[in-house]
Design a protein around this motif. Structure first.
Motif, PDB file in Angstrom:
ATOM      1  N   SER A 307       0.843  -1.193   0.000  1.00 40.65           N
ATOM      2  CA  SER A 307       0.000   0.000   0.000  1.00 40.65           C
ATOM      3  C   SER A 307       0.877   1.242   0.000  1.00 40.65           C
ATOM      4  CB  SER A 307      -0.907  -0.013   1.242  1.00 40.65           C
ATOM      5  OG  SER A 307      -1.678   1.160   1.329  1.00 40.65           O
ATOM      6  N   THR A 316       6.148   2.646   0.623  1.00 41.24           N
ATOM      7  CA  THR A 316       5.457   1.362   0.617  1.00 41.24           C
ATOM      8  C   THR A 316       5.361   0.823   2.036  1.00 41.24           C
ATOM      9  OG1 THR A 316       6.347   0.838  -1.575  1.00 41.24           O
ATOM     10  CG2 THR A 316       5.428  -0.987  -0.301  1.00 41.24           C
ATOM     11  N   ALA A 319      -0.334  -3.484   4.577  1.00 38.10           N
ATOM     12  CA  ALA A 319      -1.583  -3.381   5.318  1.00 38.10           C
ATOM     13  C   ALA A 319      -1.836  -4.657   6.113  1.00 38.10           C
ATOM     14  CB  ALA A 319      -2.738  -3.120   4.357  1.00 38.10           C
ATOM     15  N   PRO A 326     -10.363  -5.879  -0.663  1.00 39.66           N
ATOM     16  CA  PRO A 326      -9.925  -4.533  -0.282  1.00 39.66           C
ATOM     17  C   PRO A 326     -10.716  -3.940   0.869  1.00 39.66           C
ATOM     18  CG  PRO A 326     -10.099  -4.729  -2.663  1.00 39.66           C
ATOM     19  CD  PRO A 326     -10.690  -5.974  -2.096  1.00 39.66           C
ATOM     20  N   PHE A 331      -5.197  -0.106   7.156  1.00 40.61           N
ATOM     21  CA  PHE A 331      -3.945   0.540   6.773  1.00 40.61           C
ATOM     22  C   PHE A 331      -3.228   1.029   8.033  1.00 40.61           C
ATOM     23  CE2 PHE A 331      -6.892   0.671   3.231  1.00 40.61           C
ATOM     24  CZ  PHE A 331      -6.158  -0.078   2.327  1.00 40.61           C
ATOM     25  N   ASP A 387      -4.754   4.797   2.061  1.00 39.66           N
ATOM     26  CA  ASP A 387      -4.277   4.156   0.847  1.00 39.66           C
ATOM     27  C   ASP A 387      -4.572   5.007  -0.379  1.00 39.66           C
ATOM     28  OD1 ASP A 387      -3.313   1.552  -0.498  1.00 39.66           O
ATOM     29  OD2 ASP A 387      -5.218   1.971  -1.511  1.00 39.66           O
ATOM     30  N   ASN A 396     -10.861   3.311   4.837  1.00 41.25           N
ATOM     31  CA  ASN A 396      -9.741   4.078   4.288  1.00 41.25           C
ATOM     32  C   ASN A 396      -9.904   5.553   4.628  1.00 41.25           C
ATOM     33  OD1 ASN A 396      -7.302   4.205   2.800  1.00 41.25           O
ATOM     34  ND2 ASN A 396      -8.402   4.965   0.999  1.00 41.25           N
TER      35      ASN A 396
END
Length: 528
Positions: A307, A316, A319, A326, A331, A387, A396
């Protein structure tokens, strides 16, 4: 706060240029040794040890500010046993003798202070791992440092400890119960736990297998392999394996089925994946299946968990998850999880897979940013991000308003601000350096070490702190855990040191493999 001349060296000091060999050319890079930095780490070790030995020994852990101790690991002298492989690498003969003399006196039949719970996992990685490593060292590169009778006594004590811990495997499935209670009239007993986690099941196999190989008693290896089999062959994959090779966290002791679908590379799951590739390094003949499972886990991690933050998409992180898809990703990551880059680099070297090495290096870069963007230059216990690809959905969310500016600059926000003397970022710097020979990783490790020295020096040792993003780390916890000796100081030393048989190398011929507590164990079949 302690100040020493070596700690006042400019953080921006650059090492001599090195022409790096490709990590996959079967040639070792040209490694550089820095004696001034080695002296600095040795000083920190000695200062920590002096405080421990004066105010806490033979108990477990020093409270450096109050100048007393806590028995947080069974009361058997965890800091002493955890320090022995580091003391040997530093060739600190006085401390080596003090620890060896102590190991010979430990009564592993009882815990100190009323029979508090014993963790099979923590006891294995610190005590059993420390003693097995010491035996391998003292019959190998450090033979002669200790008399033969004392070396034998160390292995005998490892056997004594394993025999006491073996009650943990007496469950309906053979999966061990992690929590034991000593001091009862009939010796150690298990608690009534219904489940155990994959890290506390799967992070036994190296130490117990090595003990079996050293003693010729295959029972130790068979005990831990039983639990491992349930993690390799999932009985209820719809729950237990949401992604190929990536599994849940808790396993039922009754029948070996998985109780949940949550997981990732954070605490509770992390070192199961770490040991898959390390066991293949230990013995590629016996543990080829574990290598195959590691490959599946890494491929899935790269495909499903990698992620990139919205504000710093070049970074990078990995997660976490609670089921497939997803919408089930979280995260969030941690200082602890930052070992992941180093483990993936090690696997890439071992399997001749440049894409794994490159991915591991990208994770190392991301974890470095968690250090350099705080006030202290030390990374937080846990952190989160938004993300960049998933969009504005329920799992998210954006940064909290009071950290929005920090997130804009840093690519993460802090969810737990403590630093408890964790080694994992420096550990991954170590693997990155040994893979590439690029001296920037030595400089990064030295920068981190100096910042830890500046922030965490407290009383007669080093202490965990409450807030890495506050001046002076906020306040102290008055806590110096044993892994400070075993891991932080060892990796800080080894990355600045020259060649030795126990150093990790990039040429596919490693003679040693490190347990998760950084105790080096001799690879099976390698000559003494």
């Amino acid at each position: 706060m302690h100040h020493y001349s070596w700690a006042l060296l400019a953080l921006s000091a650059v090492s001599p240029a090195v022409v790096s060999a490709s990590p996959l050319t079967h040639r070792r890079p040209n490694y550089v040794s820095h004696q001034d930095r080695l002296n600095g780490v040795k000083e920190a070790f000695q200062r920590s040890w002096n405080g421990y030995y004066q105010y806490a020994f033979p108990n477990d852990s020093l409270m450096p500010i109050s100048k007393t101790y806590v028995n947080d690991r069974n009361g058997w002298g965890a800091s002493a046993v955890d320090a022995i492989s580091t003391a040997l690498i530093m060739e600190n003969d006085v401390v080596i003798k003090q620890i060896v003399d102590h190991i010979k006196t430990i009564n592993f039949n009882r815990t100190v202070a009323g029979g508090e719970g014993v963790s099979l996992f923590e006891t294995t990685i610190r005590y059993l791992g420390g003693m097995v490593s010491a035996y391998d060292f003292l019959t190998g590169p450090f033979k002669g440092k200790v008399d033969d009778a004392s070396v034998k006594a160390i292995l005998d004590q490892a056997v004594n400890l394993a025999d006491q811990l073996s009650i943990a495997f007496n469950t309906p499935s053979g999966i061990p119960n992690n929590n034991l209670v000593f001091n009862g009239p009939n010796g150690p007993v298990t608690t009534n736990d219904a489940t155990n986690g994959i890290a506390t099941i799967g992070t036994l196999i190296l130490e117990w297998t090595r003990l079996a190989d050293l003693t010729g008693n295959a029972t130790y290896a068979k005990l831990v392999r039983t639990g491992e089999e349930y993690l390799l062959n999932i009985k209820n994959p719809a729950v237990g394996e949401p992604y190929p090779g990536l599994i849940g966290t808790d396993v039922n002791l009754s029948d070996g089925t998985f109780a949940d679908s949550r997981g990732g590379w954070n605490g509770g799951t992390d070192s199961f994946y770490e040991y898959l590739i390390k066991m293949y390094i230990y013995d590629s003949t016996r543990f080829g299946e574990l290598k195959d499972r590691w490959i599946k886990a890494i491929d899935s991690s790269m495909k499903y968990l990698a992620s990139h933050p919205t504000t710093r998409p070049e970074l990078t992180f990995l997660a976490a998850y609670n089921g497939a898809g997803p919408g089930n990703l979280s995260f969030v990551s941690s200082n602890l999880a930052c070992f992941d880059g180093g483990n993936i680099i090690l696997g890439g070297l071992t399997l001749n897979k440049q894409e794994y090495v490159n991915f591991g290096l990208s994770l190392v870069e991301g974890c470095r940013d968690t250090y350099v963007n705080t006030v202290t230059g030390i990374g937080p216990e846990s952190f989160q991000w938004q993300d960049s690809k998933l969009g504005n959905v329920s799992n998210n969310g954006a940064a909290p308003s009071n950290q929005a500016a920090f997130y804009q600059k840093s690519g993460y926000w802090i969810s737990s601000s403590a630093y408890i003397l964790r080694p994992e970022v420096i550990e991954s710097y170590y693997y990155a350096y040994r893979a590439t020979g690029d001296t920037k990783y030595q400089d990064w490790a030295w920068e981190a070490f100096l910042n830890i020295n500046k922030t965490c020096s407290a009383g007669v040792g080093f202490s965990a702190v409450t807030n890495v993003n506050a001046p002076n780390g906020g306040s102290f916890y008055d806590s110096q855990e044993s892994f400070w000796f075993a891991e932080v100081l060892k990796y800080s030393y080894l990355i600045q040191a020259g060649e030795a048989p126990y150093q990790v190398n990039a040429d596919h011929n490693n003679q040693w493999v490190f347990n998760t507590e950084a105790h080096p164990v001799r690879v099976a079949g390698k000559p003494i």
